[in-house]
Design an enzyme around this catalytic site. Sequence first.
Site, short mmCIF file in Angstrom:
data_model
loop_
_atom_site.label_atom_id
_atom_site.label_comp_id
_atom_site.label_asym_id
_atom_site.label_seq_id
_atom_site.Cartn_x
_atom_site.Cartn_y
_atom_site.Cartn_z
N TYR A 275 50.09 34.03 39.92
CA TYR A 275 48.95 34.64 40.64
C TYR A 275 48.99 36.14 40.39
O TYR A 275 49.86 36.84 40.92
CB TYR A 275 49.06 34.31 42.13
CG TYR A 275 47.89 34.76 42.99
CD1 TYR A 275 46.69 35.20 42.43
CD2 TYR A 275 47.99 34.73 44.38
CE1 TYR A 275 45.63 35.60 43.22
CE2 TYR A 275 46.93 35.12 45.18
CZ TYR A 275 45.76 35.55 44.59
OH TYR A 275 44.71 35.95 45.39
N LYS B 273 46.24 32.13 37.95
CA LYS B 273 45.10 32.49 38.79
C LYS B 273 44.91 33.99 38.62
O LYS B 273 45.75 34.78 39.05
CB LYS B 273 45.35 32.13 40.25
CG LYS B 273 44.21 32.55 41.17
CD LYS B 273 44.52 32.33 42.65
CE LYS B 273 43.38 32.86 43.53
NZ LYS B 273 43.71 32.74 44.97
#
Length: 302
Positions: free
Chosen positions: A142, A170
């Site tokens: 992330y 992400k």
Amino acid sequence: MASSVTRAPQLGTLLTAMVTPFTDDGAVDYQKAAELAEHLVDNGCDGLVVTGTTGETSTLTDEENLGMFRAVKEAVGDRAVIIAGTGTNDTAHSIQLSRRAADLGVDALLVVTPYYNKPSQAGIRAHFEAVADSTDLPVMLYDIPGRSSVEIAPETMIRLSEHRNIVAVKDAKANFASATRVMRETDLVFYSGDDGLTLEWMALGAVGLVGVTTHVATAKFRALVDAVAANDLATARALNFELEPVVRATMTRAQGAVSAKQILQWQNVLPNSRVRLPLVQLDDAEQAIIREDLAEATWVLG
């Protein structure tokens, strides 16, 4: 040069970073969490991220995090991929939480860049590799420098792609040039981490979205992701325009968890919009602005 994503497991294409429901007295409401998970999957999500940033993970205890993983896995684990948010700014803590999540049967881990510490790129790489080594689960990195204060540099991401368990990203920094390089040189699977850039990310090569606005417009985002995957640009563009005021309402007026919970309450999906300090619920003026945004998308509140 990578040309496919065949080594990566299927983590879904429309994932919601779930809010964590609370009771009126502030306890985690596991029953409502299970019901919300069912609602999201029923409306088109094929994956759920549990206790990420939007799940207020930083104000949950480890037992509450684990309770959320368990509740959502039991509710929809046979119909959707369950990704546990186990990243913290403490590598040892992240490892411990990841191992306990794995024992509960989650399908993958979301691990955020260590925040506040401001590690070097060598430290970032060592952190992610240590967490990825701790279980056999696939890991989604992330990258959100707006919260962590440091980015995952493209060179670091390319090196991390060599780890057998690190399979996806992400991306919430929207550096399309950097992402293009990583996609070209690795087989990491990219997800938009910015609701309003889903169309742009998928045009670049991302497979879908890990979103917050997906709480309140799940079916529309499902249609958008599917339209892009089918190369139906006209439909995708129309849906993107239709979703703009909803993204504006959910993501630009207040912190995403705060806005999403309020809209979910208005939709009668959640019984309240309770959050934990330091987050606070919307005041009357903020609610009015969000309602003005949503008036441009009358289908949201019916």
